[in-house]
Design an enzyme around this catalytic site. Structure first.
Site, PDB file in Angstrom:
ATOM      1  N   ARG A 179      -9.855 -11.851   1.651  1.00  0.00           N
ATOM      2  CA  ARG A 179     -10.652 -12.879   1.142  1.00  0.00           C
ATOM      3  C   ARG A 179     -10.341 -14.264   1.418  1.00  0.00           C
ATOM      4  O   ARG A 179     -10.879 -15.263   1.281  1.00  0.00           O
ATOM      5  CB  ARG A 179     -11.075 -12.348  -0.300  1.00  0.00           C
TER       6      ARG A 179
ATOM      7  N   LYS B 131       0.745  -1.217   0.162  1.00  0.00           N
ATOM      8  CA  LYS B 131      -0.053   0.145   0.065  1.00  0.00           C
ATOM      9  C   LYS B 131       0.811   1.340  -0.071  1.00  0.00           C
ATOM     10  O   LYS B 131       1.896   1.155   0.343  1.00  0.00           O
ATOM     11  CB  LYS B 131      -0.966   0.132   1.259  1.00  0.00           C
TER      12      LYS B 131
END
Length: 478
Positions: free
Chosen positions: A333, A259
């Site tokens: 996920r 990020k």
């Protein structure tokens, strides 16, 4: 803040709507203010003479009578709570208003919640605390025939606030302290005392369970992953179980798909889904709901090291399905895939709700107002919507046409963990659906609603505690 069903406060609170024409105790004051256009009765508007008058009165605007809702009452009485603390008022009298379109018990709950919400602050790391002492007593003037349900409403709301504030505190805690083990310890500390059985599994046991996707995400961190399973048996005569599965990334750097620096600042909040499960479990247990609820959290960090998983890797999962890793920042996920399979295959839950700060795409689509949702069962989705409406935590179901599933089909493995930029929230949800078997399931993406950059009414800057109330009312009512 204590609630007493009698009179005795130093200040009289008078709730007024924009249509109010006469007031017994403040008619002269109200008429003067209206004439001078100093008070209009807008929702949350306040006028107080408490600092200079012997007969202390605070007027609280509720807005237009036909537009008053439980959530508007929460907002108005939150403002009142803030005002009372600012004025250092120790006690106040409130007469519970009666509305044609809102049940009396719901009115009491909304008022009590709004007042209690005003007490929250996270000041653990401030050397100089800003908190003003809370109001000691709120005296409620109620209908005598409604006394029993009023007491029930107050107690239930206090239990809900316990769960919401716990969730906020867990999320607001910096990642240097809120490690996977710390999260597990907090779950045990907070839940075992209210009758919830908490089991925690370490890396070796997680490996024995075959949770390869979960372990792949955790490999880059020096912190050991933790599988946290919380079991509340509120109805031992029933085999029916609701599973609440929360994303538990106590810190997310993005891994090798790293990020930006700014994007990492609030990534201690990437475990908001798990915190909301812990908070909801506490409220459910405190209220002794006659339901069986199992909370499941796959807690870990997503970090970079020589051991970390990489873009291009192909990993397994507890279900046996293989996954191409296209993006290590699509890690939530992967942990949820194994946690959901555990809920469906080991716990054998009858209904599954997963809660996750899953996609930035959800923030783009819905901002910080609505929680995004994907489902495989319309009945369960309708029940979630009803619970969210009671809670004042709006949910928006996103489309899930079969064509979207093509975007997550793998080339060299069964699935890929990213469907690309388009429809990111939808494809992430459909990826999760691959791991719930045929169990009725709803995915809630709280990326925009669980953590705010600035306060919104009674929701503070930082962690909000959304969707603890929705989970609670789902367990209670449906």
């Amino acid at each position: 803040m204590n609630f007493k069903l009698q009179k005795g406060g130093e200040v009289k609170i008078i709730p007024v709507t924009k249509e109010t024409k006469e007031l017994e105790d403040a008619n002269e004051l109200y008429s003067y203010l209206m004439k001078k256009d100093l008070f209009k009765g807008n929702c949350g508007e306040i006028y107080s003479n408490a600092l200079y008058s012997k007969d202390k009165v605070i007027l609280l605007g509720l807005g237009e009578k036909n537009k008053i809702t439980c959530n508007s009452l929460r907002k108005a009485f939150y403002n009142l709570g803030v005002e009372l603390m600012d004025l250092k008022i120790e006690s106040a009298d409130i007469s519970i208003p009666i509305f044609k379109n809102i049940d009396y018990k719901n009115t009491v709950q909304a008022i009590v919640e709004g007042l209690l919400q005003s007490e929250y602050s996270f000041e653990k790391y401030l050397t100089k605390k800003k908190t003003i002492p809370s109001v000691e007593n709120i005296y409620l003037d109620i209908l005598e025939e409604k006394k029993e349900e009023t007491i029930e409403a107050i107690e239930e709301t206090k239990n809900l606030i316990e769960g919401i504030f716990l969730t906020r505190n867990l999320v607001n805690e910096p990642a240097m302290y809120m490690t996977p083990k710390a999260l597990a310890n907090n779950a045990k500390k907070e839940l075992e005392q209210v009758g919830v059985e908490v089991k925690v599994y370490g890396a070796k046991e997680i490996e024995e369970l075959g949770m390869e996707a979960f372990l792949a995400v955790s490999k880059g961190s020096s912190q050991e992953p933790q599988l946290i399973v919380m079991n509340y048996k509120g109805n031992p005569n029933s085999d029916e179980k609701l599973a609440l599965v929360g994303k538990g990334l106590t810190y997310d750097s993005g891994g090798y798909s790293i990020k930006t620096s700014n994007g990492m600042v609030t990534m201690h909040s990437d475990m908001a889904g798990s915190a909301s499960v812990i908070g909801a479990m506490k409220s459910i247990a405190m209220s002794k709901l006659k339901k069986n609820v199992v909370g499941i959290i796959a807690a870990c960090e997503n970090m970079i090291s020589g051991k970390a998983y990489k873009p291009g890797d192909i990993i397994g999962s507890m279900s046996g399905k293989t996954i191409e890793v296209l993006n290590t920042d699509a890690e939530g996920r992967l942990t949820l895939a194994d946690a959901l399979w555990y809920a469906a295959d080991v716990v054998k839950a009858d209904k599954i709700i997963d809660i996750a700060t899953l996609t930035g795409a959800c923030v783009v689509a819905l901002g910080n107002i609505n929680t995004g949702a994907i489902t495989n069962n319309d009945t369960l989705m309708n029940n979630v919507n009803k619970a969210a409406e009671i809670a004042g935590e709006p949910v928006w179901e996103l489309p899930h046409n079969d064509e979207y599933k093509e975007l997550i089909k793998g080339t060299f493995a069964d699935l890929k963990n990213s469907g690309g930029r388009g429809a990111g929230t939808i494809t992430a949800g459909l990826f999760l659906q691959e791991f719930v078997k045929d169990t009725p399931w709803v995915h809630l993406d709280i990326a925009g609603t669980s953590y705010l950059s600035s306060k919104n009414a009674y929701l503070p800057k930082g962690a909000t505690g959304v969707p603890v109330k929705t989970l609670y009312f789902l367990a209670k009512e449906y």
